[in-house]
Design an enzyme around this catalytic site. Structure first.
Site, PDB file in Angstrom:
ATOM      1  N   LYS A 172      -3.806  23.191 -47.817  1.00  0.00           N
ATOM      2  CA  LYS A 172      -3.278  24.080 -48.858  1.00  0.00           C
ATOM      3  C   LYS A 172      -4.302  24.176 -49.990  1.00  0.00           C
ATOM      4  O   LYS A 172      -4.988  23.184 -50.296  1.00  0.00           O
ATOM      5  CB  LYS A 172      -1.969  23.486 -49.363  1.00  0.00           C
TER       6      LYS A 172
ATOM      7  N   SER B 155       6.255  26.324 -52.018  1.00  0.00           N
ATOM      8  CA  SER B 155       5.020  26.990 -52.322  1.00  0.00           C
ATOM      9  C   SER B 155       3.995  26.914 -51.177  1.00  0.00           C
ATOM     10  O   SER B 155       3.012  27.658 -51.188  1.00  0.00           O
ATOM     11  CB  SER B 155       4.392  26.410 -53.582  1.00  0.00           C
TER      12      SER B 155
ATOM     13  N   SER C 145       8.486  22.045 -51.643  1.00  0.00           N
ATOM     14  CA  SER C 145       7.452  22.982 -51.199  1.00  0.00           C
ATOM     15  C   SER C 145       6.859  22.731 -49.830  1.00  0.00           C
ATOM     16  O   SER C 145       6.034  23.528 -49.381  1.00  0.00           O
ATOM     17  CB  SER C 145       6.318  23.034 -52.223  1.00  0.00           C
TER      18      SER C 145
END
Lengths: 479, 96, 480
Positions: free
Chosen positions: A77, A152, A176
């Protein structure tokens, strides 16, 4: 033709000569190109990955397979530092920023032979539940391109969902990792707070953030967890306990004592199909001999406000470093004084959701409001921790839906921040009290979208959590 | 708790954020909704529970006094938006 | 007009001392002064995304030491807090400091005033990280930033408003500087900025108990400037009030070029620092064992050592005070008196010829070339009469320092050992008596003062080697 199913099978295929690391990397690079419309990756490290794969193939010929993640293709990420690579937290304010060091987890991955394939899209500074807040545009759910993948860590989830890497590392501050895992039909683990070093993870809320793992099955999660966990001299909040080694054998016929929060299943916002599926599964568990009981949890309505007070407060401070002075975006607008200079840089660089949260965080920490909000929320957090300990004195694990609804349509909720926050109701609990939580893709919704069940155990008990998770996946016919 | 223009301006200044009039209306109303939302905590009475300050029980986590880990001057300046060979630079706005 | 009878001044001082650790408070960058700009920095210092702090154990020990030296209560359970504000020299946009739990509470520092010794009450001592440096005058368009200093450990020592004159402030800073150097936690160099002082000054009518509006004065980079700045402020404030004005709460900066202060442009609103406990660091829980270890590692403090010198070595207060000005001096003296029991001579030598030589050559007792045992050797020769004090201090001592040879060797090589052999002395004395019959006659008639002249002559003739005491008694006998 290479077809990934698990790390174990992949390693067998490598050893049997059925595939090579180089072939595998080419496969994923091609997959990513084909699936470009999903926008899961911001950057693909094609050359680096091929070079590394070549090295690994040679090393394997010479010395056999070294490293628990030998040749495993991993995505990161865009909040995890990788030395020499661009790092932006999917934000314009860090456009062009190059990290000078590796996150500790990256060092650990590389030491065990992993191949890092690329940098994955996410909500800006990990703030969001739909990956619609990215400077690079939204990520699409592979199961239905009109729907969000969750956030997220949307890009990281979709990458595993759509076979664009074997495992992804994301981050989980309020759900997330678990929520996008739920929306995308894969496994997503948030470990205990302090299990994995945060050194090299862009901070959102320091006492909530943990790096999390996405995979298609529980065994792969376990392998990755073992590799990236453990003490780190650079992180003062990481535990000294050794990395958990998960051996999935357990007493056959072990019966679990499981709790679920009564109020959680009675929550008005809970999709009826999800409620029904959860209740049905509880019946299945009971029928299989497990003891599943409802537990009262009157504080359920307070956990989201508590969560948002504490995380925005920490975030408002953690994001102060983004000022255009030492790095990051600097505006070319005119300014009259230093304050203006800062305002221009930050206002141009940050997106709306980030600004909202910074403002709220500044508010709750302000003189005059501090005790009423911030300190109060810290008391509630303490109370929640205590209550949780009591529950785990009696029960092996807590189960719940992961999210009140399945993946919603793109733009459906982006106008209403509060509605978006309320969707975190089942996941923020684990971050508030610091316990591990996993989302397992056990169910399918009539919309065609997957949804999951969340399981949580007490601190540092990832091994029992993973064993139980495997059991549940087996019960659902998935492993 | 009402988020007045004055409170809003103060917060924006403390946060070093600026908004156009249109943005301001949006964010101000979002902020108002968020504040009303967190006011739910007013219902809880737990004054006797101490605030949780640290998530771990660990104390005295510290390191030996050793010099290590610095980067070179050029590496340090690599990401700087404005710099010369030695220094980071910001616009000069200090008024005496 | 002298308003000192009408008004009194109340002063509080905040002293920041950079701790003399090798590395910074929260990361391993070096702390040494004078490095090329931006060479003692790392991603942690620069607040790069993903970085985290880790506390320097030695910095904590140094803070505790200072607390013990100042009679503070050590706060066993303490932690760091973030102080949030924006400034280019503050990389993270917050300073990691201590707010509600300073590591040391209360305490006092004893100062000497005209009225006697007094304890200045402290409010606290806490740990915090230093900011970088903003340099405004090397580039016309930009302010240049050097982060070498960002993250260096500081202790902030805060007094209560418990100082009542510019002179007291001067004494206080002097004493604090002495203490931090004495216990080895800071080099106390105000010119280099390792010791900094801000003053909070207010005036009120004599007899008034409420504190007046206070003004903060910054940029005081020497102890003398602390005094001058406060003196200026007192006059300024009194003049302001006497002319019907009111003192504004503001921050002012000292201008060393004309010894005045001027207001720094004020921000529109007071800073709301939004302090909260630093979640990236663990709190401290200081055990009794740890505190005892630190206490036992502390040297005897100057005040106690002074008394010890007076009691054990029979020194007078002045001599003892001079020896206790700096720890290295006291350490040297302590070693010296283990090699000689002539304590008074030892003190005289150190406070006299040795200090003079060192001042002239800009030396310090820190790594001083002349070992105390060797100096003791020189003292012994003087004590025994083999050398006179003047020759020993002016001719032997410098050579000892410069060559490292011992006193006896040098005196022999330079042929400076005093002669006390009566035959040789007799020869010289007789020679002088013969040479100066008129003066001898005058002496015998009653001008006893001329003995000095004769002794001087003998000294010349013997090239300084005649023991003047023996010469004097020999002359007196012969000239009876």
């Amino acid at each position: 033709m290479f077809r990934f199913s698990s790390i174990k099978d992949y390693h067998n295929a490598l050893l049997n000569g059925q595939t090579t690391c180089v072939e595998t990397v080419h496969y994923y690079v091609s997959q990513i190109k084909t699936a470009a419309h999903l926008n899961a990756y911001i950057e693909v490290f094609e050359q680096d990955a091929i070079a590394r794969a070549t090295e690994l193939d040679n090393a394997r010929k010479q010395n056999g397979m070294q490293g628990k993640l030998h040749g495993v293709v991993v995505g990161l990420k865009d909040v995890i530092c990788y030395k020499g690579k661009t790092l932006t937290a999917s934000s314009k304010i860090l456009a062009g920023f190059t990290s000078l060091f590796n996150a500790t987890v990256v060092d650990k991955l590389l030491a065990e032979g992993a191949i890092i394939i690329g940098r994955q899209n996410c909500d800006e500074f990990a703030m969001g539940s739909s990956n619609e807040n990215s400077a690079y545009g939204p990520v699409l759910n592979h199961a239905d391109n009109t729907r969000v993948p969750g956030g997220s860590s949307g890009g990281s989830a979709v990458a595993v969902q759509a076979d664009l890497c074997m495992i992804s590392l994301g981050s989980d501050t309020g759900g997330s990792v678990r929520q996008p895992a739920d929306f995308c039909g894969i496994v997503g683990l948030k470990p205990t707070y302090g299990r994995i070093s945060r050194y090299g993870l862009i901070a959102y809320a320091s006492s909530f953030d943990q790096i999390g793992i996405f995979a298609t099955n529980t065994e792969d999660v376990a392998i990755a967890l073992e590799v990236i966990s453990g003490a780190d001299e650079f992180d003062s909040t990481v535990s000294n306990q050794p990395a958990p080694v998960c051996d999935f054998t357990e007493e056959t016929g072990k019966k679990y004592k499981l709790a679920y929060f009564k109020e959680a299943l009675e929550h008005p916002g809970l999709d009826p199909e999800i409620k029904a599926a959860t209740e049905a599964f509880i019946k299945t568990l009971t029928a299989a001999g497990h003891d599943v009981q409802a537990v009262d949890f009157e504080l359920l309505d307070y956990i989201i406000p508590t969560y948002y007070i504490l995380t925005t407060a920490e975030a408002s401070s953690n994001l102060s470093r983004y000022d255009g002075v030492k790095y990051g975006h600097r505006s070319s607008k005119p300014y009259e004084d230093l304050a203006d200079f800062y305002k221009n840089n930050r206002s141009e660089g940050f997106g709306d959701e980030v600004k909202r949260r910074i403002m709220l965080g500044t508010f709750v920490l302000s003189a005059g409001y501090y005790d009423a909000y911030y300190t109060k929320a810290q008391r509630v957090r303490n109370m929640l921790r205590r209550k949780t300990q009591v529950v785990f004195n009696q029960f092996d694990a807590i189960i719940s839906p992961t999210v009140p609804s399945p993946a919603f349509k793109i733009s459906e909720k982006s106008n209403d921040p509060i509605e978006m926050y309320l969707a975190d109701i089942y996941t923020v609990f684990a971050n508030l009290v610091g316990i591990p939580g996993i989302s397992l893709p056990l169910f399918k919704h009539s919309t065609g979208m997957p949804f999951g069940m969340q399981v949580m155990t007490s601190e540092m008990n990832e091994v029992p959590l993973l064993r139980l998770s495997k059991r549940l996946m087996q019960m659902a016919g998935l492993e | 708790m009402e988020i007045t223009d004055s409170v809003f301006e103060q917060l924006a200044n403390l946060s070093r954020l600026s908004f156009s009039e249109e943005e301001k209306q949006h964010i101000k109303s979002d902020l108002q909704r968020m504040v009303s939302f967190i006011e739910k905590l007013d219902e809880v009475d737990i004054a006797d529970v101490p605030p949780l300050l640290f998530m771990s029980n660990a104390v005295n986590v510290w390191r030996e006094d050793e010099v290590r880990g610095s980067v070179s001057n050029s590496e340090a300046l690599q990401n700087a938006p404005q710099h010369d060979e030695a220094f980071f630079q910001v616009p000069k706005v200090i008024k005496k | 007009m002298d308003y000192s009878e009408k008004y009194e001044v109340v002063i509080g001082l905040e002293v920041h001392a950079q701790l003399a650790t090798e590395s910074k408070l929260f990361c391993g960058d070096a702390t040494s002064f004078g490095a090329a700009p931006n060479t003692h920095i790392s991603p942690i210092t620069m607040g790069h995304p993903g970085t985290l702090p880790k506390t320097n154990k030695k910095a904590v020990a140094y803070a505790i030491k200072m607390g013990m030296a100042c009679n503070c209560e050590i706060e066993k359970e303490n932690y760091f807090a973030r102080k949030n504000y924006f400034y280019p020299d503050l990389p993270k946009g917050y300073q990691v400091s201590q707010h509600t739990t300073p590591i040391c509470k209360g305490g006092y520092v004893t100062i000497k005033t005209a009225a006697g010794a007094r304890n200045v009450q402290l409010n606290r001592i806490h740990l915090e990280e230093d900011a970088g440096k903003s340099i405004h005058d090397i580039n016309p368009d930009f302010t240049c930033l050097d982060y070498n200093r960002a993250g260096v450990p500081l202790i902030e020592i805060v007094t209560e408003p418990d100082l009542f004159s510019a002179d007291e402030a001067y004494q206080y800073v002097t004493e604090v500087r002495k203490l931090v150097r004495w216990i080895g936690v800071c080099d106390g160099n105000m010119e280099e900025g390792s010791l900094r002082c801000d003053a909070n000054v207010s005036i009120r009518l004599k007899g008034e108990t409420k504190l007046g509006t206070k003004v903060e004065v910054k940029n005081l980079n020497s102890i003398r400037n602390v005094k001058k700045a406060i003196e200026f402020e007192i006059q300024r404030m009194i003049a302001l009030v006497e002319s019907g004005g009111k003192v504004q709460q503001q921050t002012r900066s000292f201008d060393a070029s004309d010894d005045t202060t001027f207001a720094i442009r004020e921000k529109e609103e007071a800073n709301d620092y939004r302090y909260f406990a630093e979640p990236d660091l663990s709190p401290f829980s200081l055990s009794d064992e740890l505190l005892n270890d630190i206490k036992n590692s502390m040297p005897t403090l100057p005040a106690a050592l002074l008394q010890q010198y007076i009691a054990e070595y029979g020194l007078n207060e002045y001599d003892a005070t001079q020896l206790c000005l700096e720890k290295e001096t006291a350490d040297y003296f302590s070693s010296l008196v283990s090699h000689t029991s002539n304590y008074k001579a030892a003190a005289n030598w150190m406070n006299g010829p040795l200090r003079q030589y060192m001042n002239e050559h800009k030396l310090s007792f820190d790594s001083f070339a002349l070992a105390p045992e060797k100096l003791a050797g020189l003292l012994k020769l003087v004590e025994e009469g083999q050398l006179n004090f003047s020759i020993a201090s002016s001719r032997i001592l410098p050579v000892m320092i410069e060559t490292g040879k011992d006193a006896a060797t040098i005196a022999t090589e330079l042929n400076l050992l005093q002669v006390s052999d009566s035959n040789e002395l007799e020869t010289w004395v007789n020679g002088v008596i013969e040479k100066m019959p008129d003066k001898v006659a005058e002496y015998k008639k009653g001008k006893k003062g001329l003995i000095g002249l004769f002794v001087g002559e003998v000294k010349k003739v013997s090239k300084g080697k005649a023991d003047p005491k023996l010469v004097t008694s020999l002359l007196e006998e012969k000239l009876k």
